[in-house]
Scaffold this motif. Structure first.
Motif, PDB file in Angstrom:
ATOM      1  N   TYR A 187       2.251   6.093  -7.552  1.00  0.00           N
ATOM      2  CA  TYR A 187       1.073   5.292  -7.744  1.00  0.00           C
ATOM      3  C   TYR A 187       1.454   4.655  -9.304  1.00  0.00           C
ATOM      4  CZ  TYR A 187      -3.908   4.547  -7.928  1.00  0.00           C
ATOM      5  OH  TYR A 187      -5.192   4.267  -8.241  1.00  0.00           O
ATOM      6  N   GLU A 188       1.882   5.352 -10.313  1.00  0.00           N
ATOM      7  CA  GLU A 188       1.959   4.889 -11.455  1.00  0.00           C
ATOM      8  C   GLU A 188       3.187   3.681 -11.567  1.00  0.00           C
ATOM      9  OE1 GLU A 188       2.182   7.697 -15.048  1.00  0.00           O
ATOM     10  OE2 GLU A 188       0.915   8.988 -13.886  1.00  0.00           O
ATOM     11  N   SER A 194       0.884  -1.241   0.029  1.00  0.00           N
ATOM     12  CA  SER A 194      -0.047   0.096   0.078  1.00  0.00           C
ATOM     13  C   SER A 194       0.803   1.342  -0.083  1.00  0.00           C
ATOM     14  CB  SER A 194      -0.836   0.124   1.249  1.00  0.00           C
ATOM     15  OG  SER A 194      -1.763  -1.112   1.306  1.00  0.00           O
ATOM     16  N   TRP A 208      -8.248   3.678 -11.069  1.00  0.00           N
ATOM     17  CA  TRP A 208      -7.547   2.531 -10.937  1.00  0.00           C
ATOM     18  C   TRP A 208      -7.712   1.694 -12.308  1.00  0.00           C
ATOM     19  CZ3 TRP A 208     -12.250   3.384  -9.125  1.00  0.00           C
ATOM     20  CH2 TRP A 208     -13.247   2.538  -9.107  1.00  0.00           C
ATOM     21  N   TRP A 229       1.433   0.668 -10.412  1.00  0.00           N
ATOM     22  CA  TRP A 229       0.628  -0.126 -11.379  1.00  0.00           C
ATOM     23  C   TRP A 229       1.361  -0.639 -12.485  1.00  0.00           C
ATOM     24  CZ3 TRP A 229      -3.737  -1.999  -9.817  1.00  0.00           C
ATOM     25  CH2 TRP A 229      -4.235  -1.333  -8.862  1.00  0.00           C
ATOM     26  N   MET A 256      -7.765   3.384  -3.558  1.00  0.00           N
ATOM     27  CA  MET A 256      -7.749   4.911  -2.600  1.00  0.00           C
ATOM     28  C   MET A 256      -9.262   4.804  -2.234  1.00  0.00           C
ATOM     29  SD  MET A 256      -4.531   4.973  -2.562  1.00  0.00           S
ATOM     30  CE  MET A 256      -2.869   4.941  -3.553  1.00  0.00           C
ATOM     31  N   ALA A 260       2.120   1.877  -3.604  1.00  0.00           N
ATOM     32  CA  ALA A 260       0.972   2.645  -4.281  1.00  0.00           C
ATOM     33  C   ALA A 260       1.125   4.103  -3.867  1.00  0.00           C
ATOM     34  CB  ALA A 260      -0.074   1.829  -4.096  1.00  0.00           C
ATOM     35  N   GLU A 261       1.093   4.587  -2.829  1.00  0.00           N
ATOM     36  CA  GLU A 261       0.996   5.885  -2.110  1.00  0.00           C
ATOM     37  C   GLU A 261       2.091   6.588  -2.566  1.00  0.00           C
ATOM     38  OE1 GLU A 261      -1.277   7.325  -0.124  1.00  0.00           O
ATOM     39  OE2 GLU A 261      -2.369   5.955   0.545  1.00  0.00           O
ATOM     40  N   ARG A 295      -8.972   7.888  -6.584  1.00  0.00           N
ATOM     41  CA  ARG A 295      -7.836   8.012  -7.689  1.00  0.00           C
ATOM     42  C   ARG A 295      -8.562   6.703  -8.729  1.00  0.00           C
ATOM     43  NH1 ARG A 295      -2.251   9.255  -8.182  1.00  0.00           N
ATOM     44  NH2 ARG A 295      -3.262   9.894 -10.031  1.00  0.00           N
ATOM     45  N   GLY A 348      -3.202   0.078  -3.694  1.00  0.00           N
ATOM     46  CA  GLY A 348      -3.622   0.875  -4.743  1.00  0.00           C
ATOM     47  C   GLY A 348      -5.015   1.309  -4.933  1.00  0.00           C
TER      48      GLY A 348
END
Ligand code: 7RM
Length: 661
Positions: free
Chosen positions: A43-44, A36, A481, A47, A456, A39-40, A479, A454
Motif C-alpha cells: 500500500y505505502e 489494484s 487514502w 502511494w 479500498m 496497491a493491495e 483504508r 488504491g
C-alpha cells in the motif's frame, strides 16, 4: 423495445470505447487489476511511487503514511512542495509557457485565452499583493467570487504563499458567508463587484459587506474586489481595494512558500446532518496528488491533445479538484465557463463543445436532465444539431445518474462513441473514488462500477461487517487514502464522530451513502444518502440546516424538511411548516409560502428554497415526540400512507400536509 428499455431490463453492458481503449493510460481490465494488486500488495509503496512520479517535491518525503494517531492520518508529512509551483511553474519551466491553461468563455460569449505563462504572472502578482497586506502561511482567506480566471488566480495565489483558502459559492447568502468567515477565522476576503449569469448582473460585494457587518469577522482586515461589471458598490476606505489596482506595481515573480505535504491547502464547507456546515480540511500533497492522478486515470487526459471542460463552479469541490488544481497540475488546457447552460439558449454547452473542440466533458446529471427536456421541446438546441465529434470522454458527477439520462448522454452527446464515466466521490474524498476507467471498464448505466486502484471501498452493515454482493448496505472505505479530508476545521471530535463512528469500529471511513454491489461483477450502485442530507442538483443540503432557517422566521413555530425525487434536480426540498398563527388557506398560504421561500434564499441561498411548502396545524409525531420523517417522506412523494398512524394525536393533519403550496 427502445434502447432505453433494453438497458433498463438487461442492465446492458457497454464495452469500453474503441476510441480510447488502445491508447488509454490504464488500458484494459488487466492493467486496472495489476495496479489494484500493486496497491493491495504494498500500500505505502504504491502511494509513494505515485506521489514521486506525479508531483514535483522541493524536499522528498521519507515516510508515506503515518497512522499513529488514527483516524488523524498523515501522508508524505516530511515532504515539502508548493501547489502553485506544481500547477504552473513546472510547466513553464518545461517549455509550455505559451500553451493555454484556461480558455475562458464569459456569459456573453467573449473568450479570453490564458496561457501558463500568463497564469504564472497573474498568480505571482496577486500573491505578492497578498503578502504585502500581511497575509502569510497558515492564514485563512475567504474567496467569494464568480466563475472567473480571477477565482483560479486567487486560489493559486493563496496556495503560493501558504495561505489556506476557503471558497464560498457565489450563490450563498450573506448569512452563510458570515458563518463561514467566522468559523474559518478569515483575515481577508476576496470578492467581486457583481457576477454575470444568464445576461443578468447579480450582486456580490453588497452581500459581502452585509456578511462582514453581521459581526464576528473583525479579523478580516482586507477586502479585495475584482471588478467584473463596473456596477456601483459601497466602499470602506482602508479595508477595500480593487484587485486590478493592487497588482499593478507588483513583481511578475514570487518565491513560493514551500510547505509540508500536510499543510492545509483549503477548507471547504459542506452540509452534514446537523444544522452547521462542516469545514472540510484538505492537505496540500494528498489533494494535489489525487487531483492530478485522477485526471490521468479517470479522464485519461493527455495534456498535449486534450481540451478538458468541467462545468462545475469553483465554489464546490468539483471546481477545486477538477478546475483549479487537477487540470493545471498535469499541464492540460481547460475550458472555463462563467454562465449558465440555458443562456442564450439551452444549446450553450453543445455550442461551446463544438467551438472549443472539447475532448473531455464533465458535468452533472441534473444539467443533463434539464437539457434533455429542453432539446425535446426545441430541436435547434438538441446536441445532434451541433458538431460534437471532438468529444472522446464524457463524465458525470454529483448524484446518481438515472439510466435513461445515461443512455441519452451516451447516444446523443457522445454519439455512442464516448464512454460515460460516472464518478462517485465527495467533498471529503478530495477526488474520484469509484469510477469506470475509459478504455478499461465495461460500462453499466447507473453504476459507478469499481473503486480506483488504491481505494479500498466496500459495503458493510450497521455493525461494520461486510455484506455479500447483491445485498444493500453502507458505503465505507477501509483504508486511508492521500486525498481524504484531514479534519473538520476546529472540530476534531466532529471529524471522528461523523466519519469514523465507533459503531463501525472507529476505523472505517463512513461516506454517508447507501450502496449495493452487483452479484457477478462487484460493480457498485449508489443508492443515495443514508443521513439527513439532501442532494438537489448535485448540491448537498442538510435538512436540519433548512429547518433551522425556517424556524428562525418569526411566523414559523415548527418545521420539518424532507426530500422527494424530482425529474430534473434529482431531489427537491419539501418543507412541512406549522405557523404560530392558524393554518393559512387559499391565497394566503401561497403568499406565506413564497415569503418563506424568499426567507430561506436569504438565510442560506436560493438553492435551498423549498419546492413545496405544506402547512399543517401540527406535525406528525411519535408518542416520544419524534417527528415521523418516514411518514413525511411518503406524504412528500404523494404516496399512500401505509405506516401505522394509530399513535397520531390528530390524524386529520395528514390530509392537511398532503396539500402542496
Ligand atoms: C463530488 C460531489 C457528495 C454526495 C455523495 C453522493 C452524491 C456524488 C455521485 C453521487 C451517485 C455519483 N461532492 N454523489 N457523485 N451519487 N453517483 N457519481 O458531488 O460532497 O457535493 O456530494 O453526492 O450522495 O455522498 S459533494
Amino acid at each position: 423495445m427502445s434502447a432505453i428499455e433494453s438497458v433498463l431490463q438487461e442492465r446492458r453492458v457497454f464495452p469500453p470505447s474503441e476510441k480510447t481503449s488502445a491508447s488509454a493510460t490504464i488500458s484494459g481490465m488487466d492493467a486496472y487489476k495489476a495496479l489494484s494488486a500493486e496497491a493491495e500488495r504494498d500500500y505505502e509503496g504504491f502511494w509513494g511511487r505515485l506521489a514521486r512520479e506525479t508531483l514535483a517535491w522541493k524536499k522528498p518525503f521519507t515516510k508515506v503514511l503515518d497512522e499513529s494517531n488514527a483516524p488523524f492520518y498523515k501522508w508524505f508529512e516530511d515532504g515539502e512542495l508548493n501547489a502553485s509551483y506544481n500547477c504552473i511553474d513546472r510547466h513553464v519551466e518545461a517549455g509550455h509557457g505559451a500553451k493555454n491553461a484556461i480558455v475562458f468563455e464569459a456569459d456573453d460569449g467573449a473568450v479570453t485565452n490564458v496561457t501558463y505563462q500568463d497564469l504564472l504572472t497573474r498568480v505571482c502578482r496577486f500573491a505578492n499583493a497578498l503578502r504585502k497586506r500581511g497575509v502569510k502561511k497558515g492564514d485563512r482567506v475567504v474567496i467569494y467570487l464568480p466563475m472567473s480566471v480571477e477565482g483560479v488566480v486567487a486560489m493559486q495565489a493563496c496556495a503560493r504563499i501558504g495561505a489556506t483558502h476557503s471558497v464560498v459559492f457565489g450563490g450563498f447568502s450573506s448569512k452563510s458567508l458570515n458563518e463561514r468567515l467566522v468559523d474559518v477565522g478569515a483575515v481577508a476576503l476576496i470578492t467581486a463587484d457583481e457576477q454575470m449569469r444568464g445576461g443578468k448582473a447579480l450582486p456580490l460585494k453588497s452581500i459581502a459587506d452585509e456578511a462582514l457587518a453581521a459581526g464576528g469577522c473583525e479579523a478580516v482586515k482586507d477586502v479585495i474586489v475584482y471588478r467584473r461589471t463596473g456596477g456601483k458598490v459601497a466602499w470602506t476606505e482602508g479595508r477595500d481595494a480593487w484587485m486590478h489596482e493592487i497588482v499593478e506595481n507588483e513583481s511578475d515573480t514570487c518565491e513560493p512558500e514551500w510547505v509540508s505535504a500536510e499543510h492545509p491547502l483549503f477548507i471547504l464547507y459542506t452540509s452534514g446532518s446537523t444544522g452547521k456546515p462542516k469545514g472540510v480540511q484538505h492537505s496540500t500533497g494528498g489533494l494535489l496528488l489525487w487531483a492530478a492522478q485522477t485526471m490521468k486515470w479517470t479522464f485519461d487526459a493527455k495534456p498535449a491533445e486534450d481540451v478538458f471542460w468541467c462545468t462545475a463552479d469553483i465554489g464546490w469541490i468539483t471546481g477545486h479538484s477538477y478546475i483549479t488544481y487537477g487540470p493545471t497540475a498535469i499541464g492540460a488546457t481547460q475550458v472555463m465557463f462563467e454562465g449558465v447552460p440555458t443562456y442564450p439558449n439551452a444549446g450553450r454547452f453543445w455550442d461551446m463543445i463544438a467551438k472549443h473542440k472539447v475532448t473531455i466533458f464533465y458535468t452533472a446529471p441534473t444539467a443533463i436532465r434539464s437539457l434533455i427536456k429542453a432539446s425535446e421541446a426545441d430541436a435547434k438546441v438538441h446536441p445532434k444539431s451541433y458538431d460534437l465529434s471532438s468529444l472522446r470522454i464524457l463524465g458525470t458527477v454529483g448524484e446518481p445518474i438515472n439510466p435513461e439520462a445515461w443512455v441519452w448522454y451516451y447516444e446523443n452527446v457522445g454519439g455512442a462513441r464516448c464512454p460515460v464515466i460516472d464518478t462517485w466521490w465527495q467533498t471529503e474524498t478530495g477526488g474520484h473514488m469509484i469510477t469506470p476507467l475509459p478504455g478499461a471498464t465495461p460500462l453499466v448505466p447507473g453504476s459507478c462500477t469499481l473503486p480506483l486502484p488504491g481505494i479500498m471501498a466496500t459495503v458493510v452493515d450497521e455493525t461494520g461487517q461486510e455484506v455479500p454482493n447483491g445485498q444493500g448496505g453502507i458505503l465505507v472505505v477501509k483504508r486511508p487514502w492521500p486525498s481524504m479530508l484531514r479534519n473538520v476545521w476546529g472540530d476534531p471530535d466532529r471529524y471522528k464522530k461523523s466519519y469514523f463512528p465507533e459503531e463501525l469500529g472507529g476505523r472505517l471511513y463512513l461516506a454517508g451513502d447507501g450502496a449495493v454491489r452487483d452479484k457477478e461483477t462487484g460493480y457498485f450502485t449508489i443508492m443515495g444518502r443514508i443521513d439527513d442530507v439532501l442532494n438537489v442538483s448535485g448540491h448537498r443540503l442538510g435538512t436540519m440546516e433548512i429547518e433551522s432557517a425556517l424556524v428562525a422566521n418569526p411566523l414559523v413555530a415548527e418545521a420539518a424538511v424532507v426530500g422527494r425525487p424530482d425529474d430534473t434536480t434529482g431531489e427537491a426540498v419539501v418543507a412541512f411548516v406549522v405557523l404560530k398563527r392558524s393554518r393559512p388557506e387559499g391565497d394566503e398560504s401561497t403568499k406565506i409560502a413564497n415569503e418563506l421561500r424568499a426567507w430561506v434564499a436569504k438565510e442560506i441561498g436560493p438553492i435551498a428554497k423549498p419546492k413545496d411548502i405544506r402547512f399543517g396545524e401540527n406535525l406528525p409525531k411519535t408518542r416520544s415526540g419524534k417527528i415521523m420523517r418516514r411518514l413525511l417522506r411518503s406524504l412528500a412523494k404523494g404516496e399512500e400512507i401505509t405506516q401505522d398512524v394509530s399513535t397520531l394525536e390528530n390524524p386529520a393533519i395528514l390530509d392537511q400536509l398532503g396539500e402542496a403550496r
